[in-house]
Design a protein around this motif. Sequence first.
Motif, mmCIF file in Angstrom:
data_model
loop_
_atom_site.group_PDB
_atom_site.id
_atom_site.type_symbol
_atom_site.label_atom_id
_atom_site.label_comp_id
_atom_site.label_asym_id
_atom_site.label_seq_id
_atom_site.Cartn_x
_atom_site.Cartn_y
_atom_site.Cartn_z
ATOM 1 N N MET A 1 1.003 -1.216 0.205
ATOM 2 C CA MET A 1 0.120 -0.152 0.165
ATOM 3 C C MET A 1 0.994 1.158 -0.033
ATOM 4 N N LEU A 2 0.582 2.234 -0.719
ATOM 5 C CA LEU A 2 1.329 3.592 -0.611
ATOM 6 C C LEU A 2 0.752 4.297 0.404
ATOM 7 N N PHE A 3 1.784 5.047 0.977
ATOM 8 C CA PHE A 3 1.805 5.659 2.050
ATOM 9 C C PHE A 3 0.848 6.871 1.827
ATOM 10 N N ALA A 4 0.624 7.389 0.664
ATOM 11 C CA ALA A 4 -0.218 8.276 0.400
ATOM 12 C C ALA A 4 -1.794 7.971 0.549
ATOM 13 N N VAL A 5 -2.171 6.745 0.519
ATOM 14 C CA VAL A 5 -3.394 6.252 0.727
ATOM 15 C C VAL A 5 -3.921 6.572 2.111
ATOM 16 N N VAL A 6 -2.787 6.364 3.191
ATOM 17 C CA VAL A 6 -3.121 6.459 4.497
ATOM 18 C C VAL A 6 -3.113 8.203 4.798
ATOM 19 N N VAL A 7 -2.432 9.117 4.024
ATOM 20 C CA VAL A 7 -2.376 10.208 4.292
ATOM 21 C C VAL A 7 -3.875 10.929 3.838
ATOM 22 N N GLU A 8 -4.211 10.350 2.429
ATOM 23 C CA GLU A 8 -5.694 10.977 2.044
ATOM 24 C C GLU A 8 -6.687 10.476 3.002
ATOM 25 N N ALA A 9 -6.645 9.176 3.686
ATOM 26 C CA ALA A 9 -7.653 8.773 4.624
ATOM 27 C C ALA A 9 -7.579 9.822 5.917
ATOM 28 N N SER A 10 -6.505 10.196 6.089
ATOM 29 C CA SER A 10 -6.240 11.077 7.481
ATOM 30 C C SER A 10 -6.860 12.419 6.867
ATOM 31 N N SER A 11 -6.830 12.968 5.711
ATOM 32 C CA SER A 11 -7.324 14.053 5.211
ATOM 33 C C SER A 11 -8.804 14.148 5.371
ATOM 34 N N GLN A 12 -9.494 13.001 4.911
ATOM 35 C CA GLN A 12 -10.832 12.795 5.016
ATOM 36 C C GLN A 12 -11.330 13.003 6.264
ATOM 37 N N VAL A 13 -10.751 12.445 7.238
ATOM 38 C CA VAL A 13 -11.228 12.197 8.248
ATOM 39 C C VAL A 13 -11.377 13.738 8.914
ATOM 40 N N GLY A 14 -10.154 14.282 8.898
ATOM 41 C CA GLY A 14 -10.049 15.703 9.346
ATOM 42 C C GLY A 14 -11.147 16.630 8.775
ATOM 43 N N ALA A 15 -11.515 16.289 7.649
ATOM 44 C CA ALA A 15 -12.371 17.164 6.830
ATOM 45 C C ALA A 15 -13.841 17.216 7.043
ATOM 46 N N THR A 16 -14.184 16.205 7.974
ATOM 47 C CA THR A 16 -15.633 16.156 8.369
ATOM 48 C C THR A 16 -15.899 15.950 9.828
ATOM 49 N N ARG A 17 -17.176 16.577 10.276
ATOM 50 C CA ARG A 17 -17.675 16.263 11.494
ATOM 51 C C ARG A 17 -18.407 14.933 11.730
ATOM 52 N N SER A 18 -18.643 14.133 10.692
ATOM 53 C CA SER A 18 -19.724 13.150 10.705
ATOM 54 C C SER A 18 -18.833 11.840 11.066
ATOM 55 N N ARG A 19 -19.439 11.255 12.278
ATOM 56 C CA ARG A 19 -18.689 10.217 12.920
ATOM 57 C C ARG A 19 -18.855 9.122 11.846
ATOM 58 N N LYS A 20 -19.973 8.779 11.097
ATOM 59 C CA LYS A 20 -20.133 8.003 10.204
ATOM 60 C C LYS A 20 -19.093 8.067 8.937
ATOM 61 N N ALA A 21 -18.880 9.200 8.543
ATOM 62 C CA ALA A 21 -18.017 9.423 7.367
ATOM 63 C C ALA A 21 -16.589 9.187 7.821
ATOM 64 N N LYS A 22 -16.213 9.624 8.996
ATOM 65 C CA LYS A 22 -14.978 9.107 9.509
ATOM 66 C C LYS A 22 -14.770 7.824 9.410
ATOM 67 N N THR A 23 -15.771 6.962 10.200
ATOM 68 C CA THR A 23 -15.360 5.548 10.353
ATOM 69 C C THR A 23 -15.321 4.801 8.954
ATOM 70 N N ALA A 24 -16.037 5.490 7.947
ATOM 71 C CA ALA A 24 -16.029 4.804 6.686
ATOM 72 C C ALA A 24 -14.845 5.313 5.975
ATOM 73 N N ALA A 25 -14.058 6.178 6.320
ATOM 74 C CA ALA A 25 -12.958 6.571 5.609
ATOM 75 C C ALA A 25 -11.744 5.642 6.166
ATOM 76 N N LEU A 26 -11.912 5.462 7.537
ATOM 77 C CA LEU A 26 -10.829 4.707 8.230
ATOM 78 C C LEU A 26 -11.009 3.235 7.993
ATOM 79 N N ALA A 27 -12.186 2.703 7.775
ATOM 80 C CA ALA A 27 -12.488 1.544 7.433
ATOM 81 C C ALA A 27 -12.220 0.971 6.010
ATOM 82 N N ALA A 28 -12.131 2.053 5.240
ATOM 83 C CA ALA A 28 -11.813 1.807 3.956
ATOM 84 C C ALA A 28 -10.257 1.388 3.617
ATOM 85 N N VAL A 29 -9.540 2.133 4.341
ATOM 86 C CA VAL A 29 -7.991 2.015 4.206
ATOM 87 C C VAL A 29 -7.499 1.016 4.931
#
Length: 506
Positions: free
Chosen positions: A1-29
């Motif tokens: 896995m490219l490290f960039a995938v983790v960095v993008e997931a972190s960015s998605q988590v930091g950009a939303t206040r939705s717990r559901k969206a955070k969980t989905a982004a983390l689960a995907a990576v």
Amino acid sequence: MLFAVVVEASSQVGATRSRKAKTAALAAVLAEAGPDEVRPVTAWLAGDMLQGRTGIGWRTLSGLSVEPAVEPSLSVVDVDAALDRLAALAGSGAGVGARRTAELEALLGAATADEGRFLVRLLGGELRQGALEGLMLEAVASAADVPGDAVRRAFMLSGRLPETATVALTGDDPVAELGAIGLEVMRPLRPMLASPGDSLEAALAELGAPDGDPGVVVEHKLDGARIQVHRSGDEVRVWSRTLHEITSSVPEIVALVSELPVETVVLDGETLAVAEDGRPRPFQESMKGLGNGAMRPWFFDCLHRDGTDLVDEPLETRRRELAEVVGDRLIPGVVRPTPEQAADAVAEALAAGQEGSMVKALDSTYTAGRRGRSWQKVKPAHTLDLVVLACEWGSGRRRGWLSNIHLGARGADGEFVMIGKTFKGMTDETLRWQTETFPQYETHRDSYTVYLRPEIVVEIELDGVQTSTRYPGGVALRFARVVRYRDDKPAAEADTLETVKGLRPM
């Protein structure tokens, strides 16, 4: 896995206040991570490193000037190996410093600009994106398609989030393998926490049995430092609330537990400094007392005894086993009290100089964290453990000192939401400590305010909570004042916005 995938997931988590969206982004990576990638990816997304502290400070990081890579090429394994090498370069000296700088420059030179920013924040301890333990556990369960309770229990018993995620995501039969994770003597487990109780009467009514049996124990709530003690034969080890080993700092506890009539045992308790008259000293003195031989322990739970795990046994059974093991080191309390006896027990605790009482359901099993309300703390006044988000420079007599603190509670999405300010209850020593300490957590400042990483926990006493539009949390604290700073408590255990709102009058 490219490290960039983790960095993008972190960015998605930091950009939303939705717990559901955070969980989905983390689960995907997490679902995409390979067997040798799950541990580091889980740690990074929770804002930690497998290597722990690397000894790299902001002075080193801010002094680097490296041209970033144009395209991502670093893999997760590449980055984890580089962090291993950096962690191995411990100590000081020109030779070590030069090798550390060279290793950092090589890593950041291979990283894109986004990857470099992530690494600098990770190494500097500033990677706070709302991915707290609870959120990560939900993401692990979702990615592995296993029950959340199975993941939470395995995490409680192992005490290690990356290892729990590895079992869930790479096991042949993850549910069975998670269930096979048990308590191990000499491996600390996550502690069970108490919820604030509205009052003694309310706690008794909520936790008592339907048939009229009081069904509770009312114990002293000590103003000390939480400890977890393990013994196997002649070996005794002690951990703090945050699972940092403190064995060498508490020889008196080691000596006491070494003499107990058991071969193996796991105890949960509290230790505090006491005055010559036996009354407890302030919390800060208990924290400072670690290491000077002046601590006195009390125990309130027994999680293992001589080959038998007790975490799934009701508190009544655990407490009976505890009494047989620790004798007069059992925390004072009264079992199945009448309302009058319960009130007397609370009065006795306060008269002894304790901060209040604990009301615990006797049928409750041991569950990590603050899940449910089977343990409730009852104090004379409301107190909350909140996080310091910023601090304003004082005026008048306080000119030159960092004074008025901004207070935050944990939102449902894991982010911290501001609910008030206070400068009350601060001594000159407190002001001096704030002014010296807060800049170490600084993210930025303006002419009036220093903004901080949400890591410092402060206990606040208040008269009540009211609905308000003044602060983002939608509530305001009435007559809030500082009791103490909680050196023993991580921000992930601060009180939630839901708990704060629950203190509003009906």
